[in-house]
Motif scaffolding. Structure first.
Motif, PDB file in Angstrom:
ATOM      1  N   THR A 168       0.839  -1.131   0.020  1.00 14.95           N
ATOM      2  CA  THR A 168       0.019   0.072   0.097  1.00 14.95           C
ATOM      3  C   THR A 168       0.815   1.428  -0.147  1.00 14.95           C
ATOM      4  O   THR A 168       0.597   2.362  -0.779  1.00 14.95           O
ATOM      5  CB  THR A 168      -1.044  -0.128   1.120  1.00 14.95           C
ATOM      6  N   LEU A 169       1.913   1.261   0.677  1.00 15.88           N
ATOM      7  CA  LEU A 169       2.829   2.516   0.769  1.00 15.88           C
ATOM      8  C   LEU A 169       3.554   2.523  -0.324  1.00 15.88           C
ATOM      9  O   LEU A 169       3.795   3.558  -0.931  1.00 15.88           O
ATOM     10  CB  LEU A 169       3.986   2.221   2.040  1.00 15.88           C
ATOM     11  N   ALA A 170       3.977   1.444  -1.183  1.00 11.91           N
ATOM     12  CA  ALA A 170       4.757   1.506  -2.260  1.00 11.91           C
ATOM     13  C   ALA A 170       3.783   2.275  -3.366  1.00 11.91           C
ATOM     14  O   ALA A 170       4.261   2.828  -4.314  1.00 11.91           O
ATOM     15  CB  ALA A 170       5.079   0.164  -2.537  1.00 11.91           C
ATOM     16  N   THR A 171       2.414   2.211  -3.354  1.00  7.06           N
ATOM     17  CA  THR A 171       1.632   2.808  -4.363  1.00  7.06           C
ATOM     18  C   THR A 171       0.891   4.142  -3.853  1.00  7.06           C
ATOM     19  O   THR A 171       0.005   4.273  -4.699  1.00  7.06           O
ATOM     20  CB  THR A 171       0.693   1.888  -5.003  1.00  7.06           C
ATOM     21  N   ALA A 172       1.344   4.442  -2.875  1.00 15.15           N
ATOM     22  CA  ALA A 172       0.454   5.620  -2.161  1.00 15.15           C
ATOM     23  C   ALA A 172       0.861   6.841  -2.787  1.00 15.15           C
ATOM     24  O   ALA A 172       2.317   6.884  -3.338  1.00 15.15           O
ATOM     25  CB  ALA A 172       1.038   5.651  -0.718  1.00 15.15           C
ATOM     26  N   HIS A 173      -0.068   7.841  -3.163  1.00  8.45           N
ATOM     27  CA  HIS A 173       0.214   9.039  -3.813  1.00  8.45           C
ATOM     28  C   HIS A 173       0.620  10.206  -2.697  1.00  8.45           C
ATOM     29  O   HIS A 173       0.115  10.109  -1.492  1.00  8.45           O
ATOM     30  CB  HIS A 173      -0.989   9.539  -4.685  1.00  8.45           C
ATOM     31  N   MET A 174       1.149  11.340  -2.994  1.00  5.69           N
ATOM     32  CA  MET A 174       1.169  12.410  -2.333  1.00  5.69           C
ATOM     33  C   MET A 174      -0.118  12.811  -1.811  1.00  5.69           C
ATOM     34  O   MET A 174      -1.137  12.999  -2.459  1.00  5.69           O
ATOM     35  CB  MET A 174       1.805  13.524  -3.025  1.00  5.69           C
ATOM     36  N   GLY A 175      -0.195  13.219  -0.552  1.00  8.10           N
ATOM     37  CA  GLY A 175      -1.403  13.544   0.203  1.00  8.10           C
ATOM     38  C   GLY A 175      -2.052  12.685   0.925  1.00  8.10           C
ATOM     39  O   GLY A 175      -3.134  12.662   1.737  1.00  8.10           O
ATOM     40  N   THR A 176      -1.292  11.196   1.076  1.00  3.35           N
ATOM     41  CA  THR A 176      -2.098  10.270   1.577  1.00  3.35           C
ATOM     42  C   THR A 176      -1.611  10.659   3.210  1.00  3.35           C
ATOM     43  O   THR A 176      -0.363  10.772   3.447  1.00  3.35           O
ATOM     44  CB  THR A 176      -1.467   8.946   1.342  1.00  3.35           C
ATOM     45  N   GLN A 177      -2.637  10.480   4.191  1.00  2.44           N
ATOM     46  CA  GLN A 177      -2.429  10.586   5.547  1.00  2.44           C
ATOM     47  C   GLN A 177      -2.092   9.122   6.317  1.00  2.44           C
ATOM     48  O   GLN A 177      -3.209   8.420   5.834  1.00  2.44           O
ATOM     49  CB  GLN A 177      -3.299  11.465   6.104  1.00  2.44           C
ATOM     50  N   ILE A 178      -1.446   9.111   7.028  1.00  2.66           N
ATOM     51  CA  ILE A 178      -1.086   7.688   7.829  1.00  2.66           C
ATOM     52  C   ILE A 178      -1.551   8.085   9.327  1.00  2.66           C
ATOM     53  O   ILE A 178      -0.990   8.658   9.751  1.00  2.66           O
ATOM     54  CB  ILE A 178       0.200   7.198   7.701  1.00  2.66           C
ATOM     55  N   TYR A 179      -2.316   6.877   9.648  1.00  2.00           N
ATOM     56  CA  TYR A 179      -2.725   6.886  11.280  1.00  2.00           C
ATOM     57  C   TYR A 179      -2.537   5.506  11.836  1.00  2.00           C
ATOM     58  O   TYR A 179      -2.635   4.417  10.966  1.00  2.00           O
ATOM     59  CB  TYR A 179      -4.096   7.068  11.329  1.00  2.00           C
ATOM     60  N   LEU A 180      -1.788   5.463  13.071  1.00  2.00           N
ATOM     61  CA  LEU A 180      -1.309   4.256  13.618  1.00  2.00           C
ATOM     62  C   LEU A 180      -1.873   4.087  14.926  1.00  2.00           C
ATOM     63  O   LEU A 180      -1.562   4.906  15.695  1.00  2.00           O
ATOM     64  CB  LEU A 180       0.404   3.962  13.488  1.00  2.00           C
ATOM     65  N   ALA A 181      -2.405   3.010  15.237  1.00  3.42           N
ATOM     66  CA  ALA A 181      -2.988   3.028  16.672  1.00  3.42           C
ATOM     67  C   ALA A 181      -2.863   1.486  16.882  1.00  3.42           C
ATOM     68  O   ALA A 181      -3.085   0.676  16.340  1.00  3.42           O
ATOM     69  CB  ALA A 181      -4.299   3.347  16.602  1.00  3.42           C
ATOM     70  N   GLY A 182      -2.852   1.278  18.390  1.00  4.63           N
ATOM     71  CA  GLY A 182      -2.661   0.304  19.228  1.00  4.63           C
ATOM     72  C   GLY A 182      -1.388  -0.080  19.747  1.00  4.63           C
ATOM     73  O   GLY A 182      -0.983   0.851  20.854  1.00  4.63           O
ATOM     74  N   THR A 183      -0.833  -1.200  19.877  1.00  8.14           N
ATOM     75  CA  THR A 183       0.246  -1.442  20.761  1.00  8.14           C
ATOM     76  C   THR A 183       1.669  -0.687  19.983  1.00  8.14           C
ATOM     77  O   THR A 183       1.686  -0.741  18.787  1.00  8.14           O
ATOM     78  CB  THR A 183       0.762  -3.276  20.724  1.00  8.14           C
ATOM     79  N   GLU A 184       2.586  -0.815  20.790  1.00 13.24           N
ATOM     80  CA  GLU A 184       3.847  -0.331  20.511  1.00 13.24           C
ATOM     81  C   GLU A 184       4.616  -1.125  19.299  1.00 13.24           C
ATOM     82  O   GLU A 184       5.233  -0.592  18.652  1.00 13.24           O
ATOM     83  CB  GLU A 184       4.986  -0.168  21.766  1.00 13.24           C
ATOM     84  N   GLY A 185       4.430  -2.398  19.357  1.00 15.25           N
ATOM     85  CA  GLY A 185       4.859  -3.358  18.585  1.00 15.25           C
ATOM     86  C   GLY A 185       4.286  -3.132  17.272  1.00 15.25           C
ATOM     87  O   GLY A 185       4.955  -2.910  16.019  1.00 15.25           O
ATOM     88  N   LEU A 186       3.243  -2.735  17.081  1.00 13.80           N
ATOM     89  CA  LEU A 186       2.369  -2.577  15.767  1.00 13.80           C
ATOM     90  C   LEU A 186       2.756  -1.064  15.166  1.00 13.80           C
ATOM     91  O   LEU A 186       3.182  -0.896  14.115  1.00 13.80           O
ATOM     92  CB  LEU A 186       0.804  -2.635  15.955  1.00 13.80           C
ATOM     93  N   ILE A 187       2.796  -0.036  16.103  1.00 15.58           N
ATOM     94  CA  ILE A 187       3.154   1.192  15.695  1.00 15.58           C
ATOM     95  C   ILE A 187       4.411   1.174  15.091  1.00 15.58           C
ATOM     96  O   ILE A 187       4.733   1.981  14.236  1.00 15.58           O
ATOM     97  CB  ILE A 187       2.698   2.127  17.045  1.00 15.58           C
ATOM     98  N   GLY A 188       5.436   0.663  16.040  1.00 15.19           N
ATOM     99  CA  GLY A 188       6.796   0.546  15.551  1.00 15.19           C
ATOM    100  C   GLY A 188       7.126   0.072  14.338  1.00 15.19           C
ATOM    101  O   GLY A 188       7.954   0.657  13.293  1.00 15.19           O
ATOM    102  N   GLN A 189       6.667  -1.082  14.101  1.00 16.31           N
ATOM    103  CA  GLN A 189       6.981  -1.581  12.845  1.00 16.31           C
ATOM    104  C   GLN A 189       6.170  -1.208  11.482  1.00 16.31           C
ATOM    105  O   GLN A 189       6.746  -1.132  10.455  1.00 16.31           O
ATOM    106  CB  GLN A 189       6.234  -3.289  12.906  1.00 16.31           C
TER     107      GLN A 189
END
Length: 201
Positions: free
Chosen positions: A93-114
């Motif tokens: 998904t990141l490889a094909t993302a376009h400029m202007g894509t907003q990213i939101y990460l939530a949950g455990t530190e393991g998930l957020i970090g990776q």
């Protein structure tokens, strides 16, 4: 949870939908799904037409969150069995993302970090990524001696899952490897190890 004076220690906020974004990419695990639901309550529902949610359930508290996230009606939705299974989809998904894509990460530190690590490797500035910690404080720990990663660490000290050394889990965090550092606790006096206690519930 936060330790004063440790500059590498992650600092988390609260997810807030950024209006006007071309795409919204959400990645969450366990109770992190609730962070997405909470953010959606305060935003114009139109953002869901441009939203992609990647979710990894886990724990009793997160039992019905996958259904609730799917019910939001995002443009794309993926529910995976584990963080490891979800990361290749995120990378694509990141490889094909376009400029202007907003990213939101939530949950455990393991998930957020990776997930953060993958986003940085894809060229995203980590300061532009929203994060919200929800759920367990368990840690992902790298042994500085064998370089192996031990997942889901809740105790202090902890045995390295790779080389068997007893490690002191430091508060130093490496964004590059998405893990806290663990150092041999009895290097100077072999066998002299303090009692194991739950430190990261």
């Amino acid at each position: 949870m936060l330790v004063s004076g440790i500059k590498s220690r992650p600092v988390y906020g609260t997810l807030a939908i950024r209006p006007g974004a071309k795409r919204h990419l959400f990645v969450a695990d366990a109770e992190g799904g609730q962070a997405i639901l909470d953010a959606a309550k305060t935003a114009d529902a139109a953002f869901l037409d441009r939203a992609h949610i990647i979710y990894v359930p886990g724990g009793a508290a997160a039992k019905n969150l996958g259904e609730a996230l799917r019910a939001l009606g995002p443009d794309m939705f993926y529910e995976g069995p584990s963080i490891a299974a979800a990361l290749p989809r995120l990378a694509q998904t990141l490889a094909t993302a376009h400029m202007g894509t907003q990213i939101y990460l939530a949950g455990t530190e393991g998930l957020i970090g990776q997930a953060m690590k993958l986003a940085i490797e894809a060229g995203v500035d980590h300061l532009s990524i929203q994060t919200e910690h929800r759920g367990s404080e368990e840690r992902r720990v790298q042994c500085v001696h064998c370089k192996g990663i031990t997942e889901h660490v809740r105790t202090q000290p902890v045995k390295c899952a790779h080389c068997g050394l007893t490690l002191l889990v430091r508060d130093h965090y490496s964004r590059r490897i998405a893990a806290f550092q663990g150092v041999c606790i009895d290097a100077e006096e072999p066998g002299v190890v303090p009692p194991t206690e739950e430190a990261f519930p």
